[in-house]
Design an enzyme around this catalytic site. Structure first.
Site, PDB file in Angstrom:
ATOM      1  NE  ARG A   1       2.165   0.163   3.245  1.00 23.39           N
ATOM      2  CZ  ARG A   1       2.116  -1.155   3.291  1.00 23.39           C
ATOM      3  NH1 ARG A   1       2.004  -1.774   4.460  1.00 23.39           N
ATOM      4  NH2 ARG A   1       2.180  -1.868   2.182  1.00 23.39           N
TER       5      ARG A   1
ATOM      6  CE  LYS B   1       6.023 -18.192  -8.102  1.00 30.43           C
ATOM      7  NZ  LYS B   1       5.476 -18.910  -6.929  1.00 30.43           N
TER       8      LYS B   1
ATOM      9  N   GLY C   1      -1.524  -5.642  -3.340  1.00 27.39           N
ATOM     10  CA  GLY C   1      -2.567  -6.624  -3.606  1.00 27.39           C
ATOM     11  C   GLY C   1      -3.905  -5.991  -3.901  1.00 27.39           C
TER      12      GLY C   1
ATOM     13  N   GLY D   1       3.446  -2.211  -4.160  1.00 29.27           N
ATOM     14  CA  GLY D   1       4.395  -3.319  -4.057  1.00 29.27           C
ATOM     15  C   GLY D   1       5.806  -2.930  -4.466  1.00 29.27           C
TER      16      GLY D   1
END
Length: 396
Positions: A36, A201, A376, A353
């Site tokens: 990052r 999920k 996200g 992610g």
């Protein structure tokens, strides 16, 4: 979504706050992954070369406000040291992000110099988007630049509130790149357009699935979320992960005409007896999972079917691993798909992610068109949601 960019503004001699995402892993005071930090260097170098006075704001971890231990372990000081090394110049650090000491440190900046503030989340006012706190941050600078795409979906004081008190608010080079590639997938993707979704999920990606069906030519679904769909289709899934409370949602999605025409689910599986890296495993050469076993990776037939769609694609977007890639026995599907994406001629966009780690594990990061720095944030962008950290910036 056209926003002011660095090239649109004169920064010479001006105090420029840059909101960066330097939320990097630190162990025993040392940064273990500088990805990052490296991603933000083009923006910093541009501002240095154009003689700006640069003030960096970032969060680090999730500190407990008032915790002396967190003040020590989640300080941004090691990041200043890393920036010193990467930029080959001194990066000053101050032990706060508001107050007299910070103002004095900013006043001492010369053109082209950099000051890194202390972890902005040491203040609860940051995540509360407190107006007074945002105003204090804004008082440090003449120009605000947001280059922290990973936090753009958060309406915090340093990402959204601060823009209410600074007239000129622009996107950094990293943020502009994120917006360019992710907007392209929503507005004008080259076709065939293939989206690959994984992860545990279905509940995490319901909105994204709804937004993609009908827009993509192929939607390839793997990972734990695939078993909720298979269960909704009355396929035996053994002990595989299933969100029983989301079965109705899966049924409604399956009923969509475009679902049948565009969605590929696993046709075979690599299964284990338990969720454990050392568990017994085997390949199941059909869509059903036997009782006593759980699906932990896509099988070779599914890899081949996915690879065929990827090979013909002109645009590929991927969000979420296709198996338990942290376990070597169940990483093959994810790694093979990563390699197929890298080998394709498509514009490839990896949605942050766990997929970033998988791409690096496969050794193909340098052959991906764009790897998003925000898991996200990229997910919400692809869902079509407005991101506060972007919408708050100055329009062209």
């Amino acid at each position: 979504m056209a926003k002011l960019e660095l090239s649109d503004i004169d920064v010479a001699g001006k105090r420029v706050i840059v909101r960066v995402d330097f939320n990097v892993p630190i162990q025993e005071g040392k940064i273990t992954d500088e990805t990052r930090i490296t991603a933000a260097l083009p923006t910093l170098l541009d501002l240095i070369h154009r003689n700006a006075k640069i003030i960096l704001i970032t969060h680090l971890g999730r500190p407990t406000v008032g915790s002396a231990a967190d003040r020590e372990t989640l300080s941004t000081e090691p990041i200043a040291i890393a920036l010193n090394r990467k930029l080959g110049r001194r990066v000053a650090h101050v032990n706060d992000c508001i107050g007299e000491d910070v103002h004095n440190a900013v006043e001492s900046l010369e053109n082209g110099e950099i000051l890194l503030l202390e972890n902005v989340r040491f203040y609860a006012e940051e995540t509360d988007n407190d107006p007074e706190f945002a105003k204090q941050l804004a008082s440090l600078a003449d120009v605000y630049v947001n280059d922290a795409f990973g936090t753009a979906h958060r309406a915090h004081a340093s990402t959204e509130g601060i823009t209410q008190y600074i007239t000129t608010c622009a996107v950094g080079l990293l943020m502009a790149r994120e917006i360019h590639y992710l907007s392209m997938t929503l507005e004008s993707p080259e076709r065939p357009y293939v989206a690959i979704l994984g992860g545990a999920k279905i509940s995490d990606k319901i909105t994204l699935i709804e937004n993609l069906i009908g827009k993509v030519d192929s939607l390839l679904i793997g990972g734990g979320m695939a078993y909720t769909f298979l269960s909704a289709m009355d396929v035996s899934i053994g002990n595989s992960l299933v969100e029983t409370e989301k079965l109705d949602v899966a049924v409604n999605l399956i009923k969509k005409k475009d679902f049948t025409e565009s969605v590929l689910l696993p046709a075979d599986h690599i299964v284990g007896e338990s969720f454990d890296p050392e568990t017994e495993s085997q390949v199941i050469d059909n869509v059903s999972v036997p009782n006593g076993w759980q699906g932990l990776d896509i099988g070779p037939k599914t890899v081949a079917a996915f690879s065929e769609r990827i090979a013909s694609a002109k645009t590929v977007v991927w969000n979420g691993p296709l198996g338990v890639y942290e376990f070597e026995k169940f990483a093959k599907g994810t790694i093979e798909v990563a390699k197929q994406i890298a080998a394709s001629d498509a514009v490839s966009i990896i949605g942050g992610g766990d997929c970033v780690a998988a791409i690096q594990q496969a050794g193909v990061a340098d052959r991906i068109t764009h790897i998003s720095t925000g898991g996200g944030a990229s997910l919400e962008f692809l869902e079509g949601k407005p991101l506060p950290g972007i919408t708050a910036l100055t329009d062209k």
